[in-house]
Design an enzyme around this catalytic site. Structure first.
Site, mmCIF file in Angstrom:
data_model
loop_
_atom_site.group_PDB
_atom_site.id
_atom_site.type_symbol
_atom_site.label_atom_id
_atom_site.label_comp_id
_atom_site.label_asym_id
_atom_site.label_seq_id
_atom_site.Cartn_x
_atom_site.Cartn_y
_atom_site.Cartn_z
ATOM 1 N N GLU A 221 39.732 80.102 -31.410
ATOM 2 C CA GLU A 221 39.295 80.472 -32.759
ATOM 3 C C GLU A 221 37.842 80.933 -32.785
ATOM 4 O O GLU A 221 37.214 80.981 -33.833
ATOM 5 C CB GLU A 221 39.504 79.303 -33.709
ATOM 6 C CG GLU A 221 40.961 78.882 -33.780
ATOM 7 C CD GLU A 221 41.290 77.991 -34.953
ATOM 8 O OE1 GLU A 221 40.375 77.413 -35.555
ATOM 9 O OE2 GLU A 221 42.476 77.877 -35.261
ATOM 10 N N GLU A 301 39.924 66.201 -41.015
ATOM 11 C CA GLU A 301 41.337 66.612 -41.019
ATOM 12 C C GLU A 301 42.085 65.875 -39.905
ATOM 13 O O GLU A 301 41.550 65.713 -38.800
ATOM 14 C CB GLU A 301 41.375 68.129 -40.793
ATOM 15 C CG GLU A 301 42.755 68.736 -40.712
ATOM 16 C CD GLU A 301 42.663 70.248 -40.475
ATOM 17 O OE1 GLU A 301 41.675 70.874 -40.928
ATOM 18 O OE2 GLU A 301 43.552 70.792 -39.800
ATOM 19 N N LYS A 353 48.817 76.103 -44.837
ATOM 20 C CA LYS A 353 49.120 77.145 -43.856
ATOM 21 C C LYS A 353 50.473 77.713 -44.232
ATOM 22 O O LYS A 353 51.488 77.007 -44.174
ATOM 23 C CB LYS A 353 49.207 76.538 -42.461
ATOM 24 C CG LYS A 353 47.885 76.062 -41.870
ATOM 25 C CD LYS A 353 48.209 75.178 -40.672
ATOM 26 C CE LYS A 353 47.039 74.972 -39.747
ATOM 27 N NZ LYS A 353 47.357 73.891 -38.770
HETATM 28 C C1 2PG Z 1 44.754 73.476 -37.114
HETATM 29 C C2 2PG Z 1 45.034 74.911 -36.741
HETATM 30 C C3 2PG Z 1 43.907 75.830 -37.060
HETATM 31 P P1 2PG Z 1 46.873 75.569 -35.013
HETATM 32 O O1 2PG Z 1 45.111 72.529 -36.409
HETATM 33 O O2 2PG Z 1 44.224 73.234 -38.197
HETATM 34 O O3 2PG Z 1 42.675 75.355 -36.584
HETATM 35 O O4 2PG Z 1 45.408 75.024 -35.390
HETATM 36 O O5 2PG Z 1 47.068 76.850 -35.712
HETATM 37 O O6 2PG Z 1 46.881 75.664 -33.523
HETATM 38 O O7 2PG Z 1 47.831 74.516 -35.521
HETATM 39 MG MG MG Z 2 44.509 71.022 -38.034
#
Ligand code: 2PG
Ligand code: MG
Length: 447
Positions: A221, A301, A353
């Site tokens: 990232e 988080e 997400k």
């Molecule tokens: C997370 C995400 C983004 P990933 O854990 O919050 O940082 O990672 O998309 O690999 O789940």
């Molecule tokens: Mg996460």
């Protein structure tokens, strides 16, 4: 706004991994595209991407998902009203027929869901922000207003939560924790926030280099991926970089962590490989509390693992009034899991997400549930991203208040940040910057 065509193709994400791009056109509009992102540190409760299996591209191809768009989804959608997002999404959920979208693929369904929104906006001659606001209002009309600037009530430039140091699955296991981030909560505009972030990022790179760590190598990232001696050392470096950039840690810029602890939790223990020790849930809560005492942390988080609900309860009881506790793997943008958390008094924030749940409509439902229960949404990218800027438009339009995209390197990240700069440039003061708002209720706000 009749949908006239729906198609898809296989494209590639920021890790070179195949993903689905959908192309939708409504009557009188242009073809509009959207691309599904893809995670590495995925939660178990997420909707499932459909991948081809077999030998080609190590089984990761998405030709089956693309075929599903062309042969199953397209014939069902063509002729329907593209402005009826909820009906379109429900129809795809029905066509799929599984609880986790594994038959048609969440990657196929999400790409079409988002491309439909852009196509409807284009045909109606609305900007994406106007269109997402219009769709969001169908869900959020009756949200209680707690103050003039309350989250979710009007478009807001989100306070970015920006990755500075990467670990875990995003940087080859150099550190156990996945993200060490900064939150420029004291800035007065999105552009000012962005200037601060870049200054801190450069300052951090220089300091890592000077100390003999890799100050140019970056993770998935765009955050630096140094092989530090402990997890806490990353916090020290980030605070020193804020200070070194002439900003006040805590007052101008706070810290955030994505512990992503599901990925080092096994056999009932939290295994910090970098430090050669295993912790119980209670030890993890103690450790996080010590860090909150010592560093200006505003948000944590996945401090505990996705199935460790009892540990999460301890964490929330101890720290829920002092920091935002964000459920990512824990809730997986799923309203049923979030409702369970609300009922049990677990966490106070939720990561949003879109591909964890798979449609725009269900994403809005989860955001609405969060806001109506006083939980703060954090709209987030995945570690596998593309030039698609949907989350930038959506975070602004919904007034979610926070956006987590990664760092300020790698163009799949900058695509989102730059999109917000464009909106800020053209909005001319029309929409406020969220700033400190998502942290306003915390008992120990930054000094
Ligand atoms: C997370 C995400 C983004 P990933 O854990 O919050 O940082 O990672 O998309 O690999 O789940
Ligand atoms: Mg996460």
């Amino acid at each position: 706004m009749r949908i006239e065509s729906v198609s898809a193709l296989e494209v590639f994400d920021s890790r070179g991994c195949p993903t689905v791009e959908a192309v939708v056109r409504c009557e009188g509009g242009r073809p509009c595209r959207a691309i599904a992102p893809s995670g590495a540190s995925t939660g178990r409760a997420e909707a499932k991407e459909l991948r081809d299996g077999g030998r080609r591209l190590r089984g990761k191809g998405v030709r089956l998902a693309v075929e599903n768009v062309r042969t199953v989804i397209a014939p069902a959608l063509i002729g329907r009203d593209g402005d009826h997002q909820q009906a379109i999404d429900r129809l795809m959920i029905e066509l799929d027929g599984t609880p986790d979208k594994s038959r048609l693929g969440a990657n196929a369904i999400l790409a079409v869901s988002l491309a439909t929104a852009y196509a409807a906006a284009d045909a109606a001659d609305r900007s994406p922000v106007e269109h997402f606001s219009h769709l969001w209002n169908e869900h959020a009309r009756d949200l209680p207003a707690t103050n003039e600037l309350s989250l979710g009530r009007q478009p807001l430039f989100p306070t970015p939560m920006v990755n500075m140091i990467s670990g875990g699955l995003h940087a080859g296991g150099n550190l156990d924790l996945q993200d060490f981030l900064i939150i420029p909560c004291g800035a007065t505009s999105y552009r000012e926030a962005f200037d601060w972030i870049v200054e801190i990022y450069w300052e951090l790179g220089r300091r890592l280099n000077d100390a003999g760590f890799e100050g140019t190598l970056v993770g998935d990232e765009g955050g630096y991926g140094p092989r530090l001696t402990s997890n806490e050392q990353a916090l020290e470096f980030v605070v020193a970089a804020i200070d070194g950039a002439g900003l006040k840690p805590g007052q101008d810029v706070g810290l955030a962590l994505d512990v992503a602890s599901s990925h080092f939790y096994h056999d009932g223990g939290y295994h910090l490989a970098r430090e050669g020790r295993a912790l119980s849930a209670a030890d993890m809560v103690d450790l996080l509390e010590r860090w909150v005492d010592r560093y200006p942390i505003l948000s944590i988080e996945d401090g505990l693992a996705e199935e460790d609900w009892d540990g999460w309860k301890q964490l929330t009881d101890r720290l829920g009034h002092r920091v935002n506790l964000v459920g990512d793997d824990l809730f997986a943008t799923n309203s049923r899991r979030l409702q369970n958390g609300i009922d049990r008094g677990i966490a106070n924030s939720v990561l949003i997400k879109l591909n964890q749940i798979g449609t725009l409509t269900e994403t809005f439902e989860t955001m609405r549930l969060a806001l109506s229960a006083g939980y703060r949404p954090v709209v987030s990218a995945r570690s596998g991203e593309t030039e698609d800027v949907t989350i930038a438009d959506l975070s602004l339009a919904t007034g979610a208040g926070q956006l987590k995209v990664g760092s300020v390197a790698r163009s799949e990240r900058l695509a989102k940040y730059n999109q917000l700069l464009r909106w800020e440039d053209s909005a001319a003061g029309r929409w406020p910057f969220a700033g400190r708002l998502p942290f306003a209720d915390l008992k120990t706000p930054p000094a």
